[in-house]
Each structure stands twice: as C-alpha cells, then as structure tokens.
Design an enzyme around this catalytic site. Structure first.
Site, mmCIF file in Angstrom:
data_model
loop_
_atom_site.group_PDB
_atom_site.id
_atom_site.type_symbol
_atom_site.label_atom_id
_atom_site.label_comp_id
_atom_site.label_asym_id
_atom_site.label_seq_id
_atom_site.Cartn_x
_atom_site.Cartn_y
_atom_site.Cartn_z
ATOM 1 N N SER A 136 -8.121 -19.542 -30.698
ATOM 2 C CA SER A 136 -6.981 -18.705 -31.111
ATOM 3 C C SER A 136 -6.876 -18.736 -32.627
ATOM 4 C CB SER A 136 -5.695 -19.295 -30.507
ATOM 5 O OG SER A 136 -4.551 -18.742 -31.115
ATOM 6 N N TYR A 149 -0.155 -26.764 -29.158
ATOM 7 C CA TYR A 149 -0.982 -25.610 -28.764
ATOM 8 C C TYR A 149 -2.043 -25.351 -29.838
ATOM 9 C CZ TYR A 149 -2.602 -20.944 -27.652
ATOM 10 O OH TYR A 149 -3.414 -19.871 -27.376
HETATM 11 N N1 LIG Z 1 -2.331 -13.849 -25.352
HETATM 12 C C1 LIG Z 1 -2.583 -14.240 -26.594
HETATM 13 O O1 LIG Z 1 -1.910 -13.796 -27.559
HETATM 14 C C2 LIG Z 1 -3.702 -15.211 -26.876
HETATM 15 C C3 LIG Z 1 -4.110 -15.359 -28.211
HETATM 16 C C4 LIG Z 1 -5.136 -16.252 -28.509
HETATM 17 C C5 LIG Z 1 -5.725 -16.977 -27.499
HETATM 18 N N2 LIG Z 1 -5.298 -16.831 -26.200
HETATM 19 C C6 LIG Z 1 -5.955 -17.648 -25.178
HETATM 20 O O2 LIG Z 1 -6.541 -16.793 -24.222
HETATM 21 C C7 LIG Z 1 -6.647 -17.476 -22.967
HETATM 22 C C8 LIG Z 1 -6.121 -16.579 -21.857
HETATM 23 O O3 LIG Z 1 -4.732 -16.368 -22.076
HETATM 24 P P1 LIG Z 1 -3.973 -15.018 -21.658
HETATM 25 O O4 LIG Z 1 -3.339 -14.493 -22.883
HETATM 26 O O5 LIG Z 1 -4.834 -14.140 -20.851
HETATM 27 O O6 LIG Z 1 -2.778 -15.670 -20.778
HETATM 28 P P2 LIG Z 1 -2.320 -15.437 -19.242
HETATM 29 O O7 LIG Z 1 -2.160 -13.984 -18.965
HETATM 30 O O8 LIG Z 1 -1.129 -16.319 -19.069
HETATM 31 O O9 LIG Z 1 -3.567 -16.010 -18.394
HETATM 32 C C9 LIG Z 1 -3.855 -17.390 -18.420
HETATM 33 C C10 LIG Z 1 -4.858 -17.728 -17.339
HETATM 34 O O10 LIG Z 1 -5.109 -19.157 -17.395
HETATM 35 C C11 LIG Z 1 -5.017 -19.685 -16.087
HETATM 36 N N3 LIG Z 1 -4.560 -21.079 -16.078
HETATM 37 C C12 LIG Z 1 -3.529 -21.627 -16.762
HETATM 38 N N4 LIG Z 1 -3.374 -22.905 -16.415
HETATM 39 C C13 LIG Z 1 -4.325 -23.190 -15.480
HETATM 40 C C14 LIG Z 1 -4.661 -24.333 -14.719
HETATM 41 N N5 LIG Z 1 -4.000 -25.503 -14.849
HETATM 42 N N6 LIG Z 1 -5.693 -24.249 -13.837
HETATM 43 C C15 LIG Z 1 -6.371 -23.096 -13.698
HETATM 44 N N7 LIG Z 1 -6.108 -21.978 -14.387
HETATM 45 C C16 LIG Z 1 -5.083 -22.015 -15.265
HETATM 46 C C17 LIG Z 1 -4.000 -18.780 -15.378
HETATM 47 O O11 LIG Z 1 -4.233 -18.823 -13.981
HETATM 48 P P3 LIG Z 1 -3.219 -19.444 -12.885
HETATM 49 O O12 LIG Z 1 -1.842 -19.400 -13.471
HETATM 50 O O13 LIG Z 1 -3.406 -18.572 -11.680
HETATM 51 O O14 LIG Z 1 -3.722 -20.818 -12.682
HETATM 52 C C18 LIG Z 1 -4.348 -17.416 -15.938
HETATM 53 O O15 LIG Z 1 -5.391 -16.832 -15.189
HETATM 54 C C19 LIG Z 1 -5.874 -18.786 -23.140
HETATM 55 O O16 LIG Z 1 -6.782 -19.845 -23.377
HETATM 56 C C20 LIG Z 1 -5.024 -18.542 -24.379
HETATM 57 O O17 LIG Z 1 -4.710 -19.730 -25.054
HETATM 58 C C21 LIG Z 1 -4.307 -15.954 -25.867
#
Ligand SMILES: NC(=O)c1ccc[n+]([C@@H]2O[C@H](COP(=O)([O-])OP(=O)(O)OC[C@H]3O[C@@H](n4cnc5c(N)ncnc54)[C@H](OP(=O)(O)O)[C@@H]3O)[C@@H](O)[C@H]2O)c1
Length: 248
Positions: A136, A149
């Site tokens: 990130s 985080y």
């Molecule tokens: N959105 C942003 O602005 C942003 C920016 C930079 C980086 N990121 C990174 O991108 C990645 C994806 O995030 P997103 O934005 O797509 O968020 P999201 O829509 O909340 O999706 C997160 C995913 O992670 C899974 N997850 C979370 N905890 C878990 C656990 N204990 N076991 C298995 N799976 C788990 C969730 O699945 P379940 O809940 O079904 O387990 C879900 O599929 C993350 O690593 C996040 O830090 C996001």
C-alpha cells in the site's frame, strides 16, 4: 485459455474478487480464497469450472495446509500467487488503539501472507512462477491512525524486495503493488460504518478493484525477462498532505 493457474487470497471482495474475474477472463485457472464460503461459491458459479474456491482463515496455518492439500489435481500447479487478503482495523491514534485489532492486522497481513508464501514457494520455483504482494502507499507515507496497518504494509513491501534477492537466479518474479485509495469493502471493514465508507469515497473518483485487477494482470503477463519490483498507484484525486507541526 492459457495453461496457467493463479491463487488469489481474499477473492471474496474488492481487489481480489475483481482479480479473480479478470484472470479468469484472460483464460487463467483461478483459485480464490477467503473466509466467506458463500461468496466463493457464488463467484465460482459465475466463473465456472475455471475457478476453485478455498474457504479458510489466513490466520489459521492448519487450515491453509488443509485447503492446499484439498486442491484438485488440475489446480495444484500454481504459477502465480497473489497475496491480496488483508485489512486495516481502526483509525484511532496509537495511544488509543485496540491491541486486539493490531494483532489481527499482523496475523492476517504479515503472518498469513508469509505462511502462504512459504508453502507455495517450492511449486513457484519449480514452475518459474511469480508472486505479487498487495502492499500500500501506507508502507511509504505515514498518516495519522495508520500506525500498525502501515507497519504491516511496509513489511510486505520490504519482504517482496527481500524475496527477489533470495530468488535470484530461479526465474521467479516478485512484485510489490502499492495502491492508494481503492473503493472496496476496505473502509467498511476498517470503520464498521457504511456511512464513513461512503463519505471517504464520495466525490473522490477513487480507483476501483477492476483498476487494480487490470494492473495485476498486466504485471503477470509481461515478458518473463521483465520484473516490476514496486508499483505505486493512486487516483488522480489523491496526493500528499505534507508534515504537521504541533505548536504550544
Ligand atoms: N482499498 C484500498 O484502498 C487499498 C489500498 C492499498 C492496499 N490495499 C490492500 O489490498 C488488499 C485487498 O483489500 P480490498 O481493498 O480489496 O479490501 P476488501 O474489499 O475488504 O477485501 C479484503 C479481502 O481480504 C480477505 N480477508 C481479510 N481477512 C482475512 C482472513 N483472516 N482470512 C482470509 N481472508 C481474509 C477478505 O475475505 P473474507 O472477509 O471473506 O475472509 C476479502 O476477500 C488488502 O491487502 C489491502 O490492505 C487496499
């Protein structure tokens, strides 16, 4: 249809779900993971036989082992691991933060990610595969309330570079993807509030899961002699806020 298989952690929402669709569309076999089995089933029903869902918690090492051991033969030869599952919890300053939330971020974003990587590395080396890790902008630019985080994402960024060193000569590619604001379930999970999520993304024209999915697909399909080490991306509407100064 390619003959390649990608394992995408966190495919039940946001970036991972969009990536599952994008890679399937491009002809890859897709293994999607997450805790919400119903969402994996729905996605597999939509994508078809090209997708296999594995429902488990990234924090449970035995569950990871069990899930990987259950893969059908045609999904066992993984060419690409996308370590995407992760979360932020809370926006409070460190002095008021919840220690259990800190631990959950470390257990998911770091411990789950290293376990999955460790378990798949032998197959990836054998197949001259690739790893793409979701870090990130929080890895590089601190912000109030980002504390643990940001620390977990700095780990992911540096671990990615370290993996590159260790994998020298194996042909395995490693990339750290470092997005800014992407509209997903991320903020709902972080704050527990749909209103807070709507306010953050409202009018900001943020990046979408599809934007990042297409970036992941681009990185994965570059010629095999080319490695993107780190890739930072933001929506045009987001930039840098500078330093803060506290005065008496
Ligand atoms: N959105 C942003 O602005 C942003 C920016 C930079 C980086 N990121 C990174 O991108 C990645 C994806 O995030 P997103 O934005 O797509 O968020 P999201 O829509 O909340 O999706 C997160 C995913 O992670 C899974 N997850 C979370 N905890 C878990 C656990 N204990 N076991 C298995 N799976 C788990 C969730 O699945 P379940 O809940 O079904 O387990 C879900 O599929 C993350 O690593 C996040 O830090 C996001």
């Amino acid at each position: 249809m390619t003959d390649r298989t990608v394992l995408i952690t966190g495919a039940t929402a946001g970036i991972g779900e969009a990536a599952a669709r994008a890679f399937a569309q491009a002809g890859w076999r897709v293994i999607g993971t997450g805790r919400r089995a119903d969402r994996l089933e729905a996605l597999a029903a939509e994508i078809g036989a090209q997708m296999h869902g594995l429902a488990f918690d990234m924090r449970d090492e035995a569950a990871i082992d069990e899930a990987l051991a259950s893969l059908p033969p045609e999904f066992q030869a993984v060419d690409l691991l996308i370590n995407n599952a992760g979360l932020a919890l809370g926006t409070a300053p460190a002095q008021r933060a919840d220690l259990a939330q800190w631990r959950q971020m470390i257990d998911t974003n770091i411990n789950g990610l290293i376990a999955m990587t460790h378990k798949l590395l032998p197959r990836l080396v054998e197949r001259k595969g690739a790893i793409i890790n979701l870090s990130s902008v929080a890895a590089t630019y601190p912000y109030p309330g980002g504390n643990v985080y940001g620390g977990t994402k700095a780990f992911v960024q540096q671990f990615s570079l370290g993996l590159r060193s260790d994998l020298h000569g194996t042909g395995v590619r490693v990339t750290s993807i470092e997005p800014g604001m992407v509209e997903t379930e991320f903020t709902l999970v972080r704050t527990g509030s749909q209103a807070a999520s709507d306010t953050l993304y409202g009018g900001a024209d943020p990046m979408t899961g599809e934007d990042i999915a297409q970036t992941l697909l681009w990185v994965a399909t570059l010629p095999p002699h080319l490695n993107i080490n780190r890739l930072e991306l933001m929506p045009v509407s987001q930039s840098f806020a500078g330093f803060q100064v506290a005065r008496e």
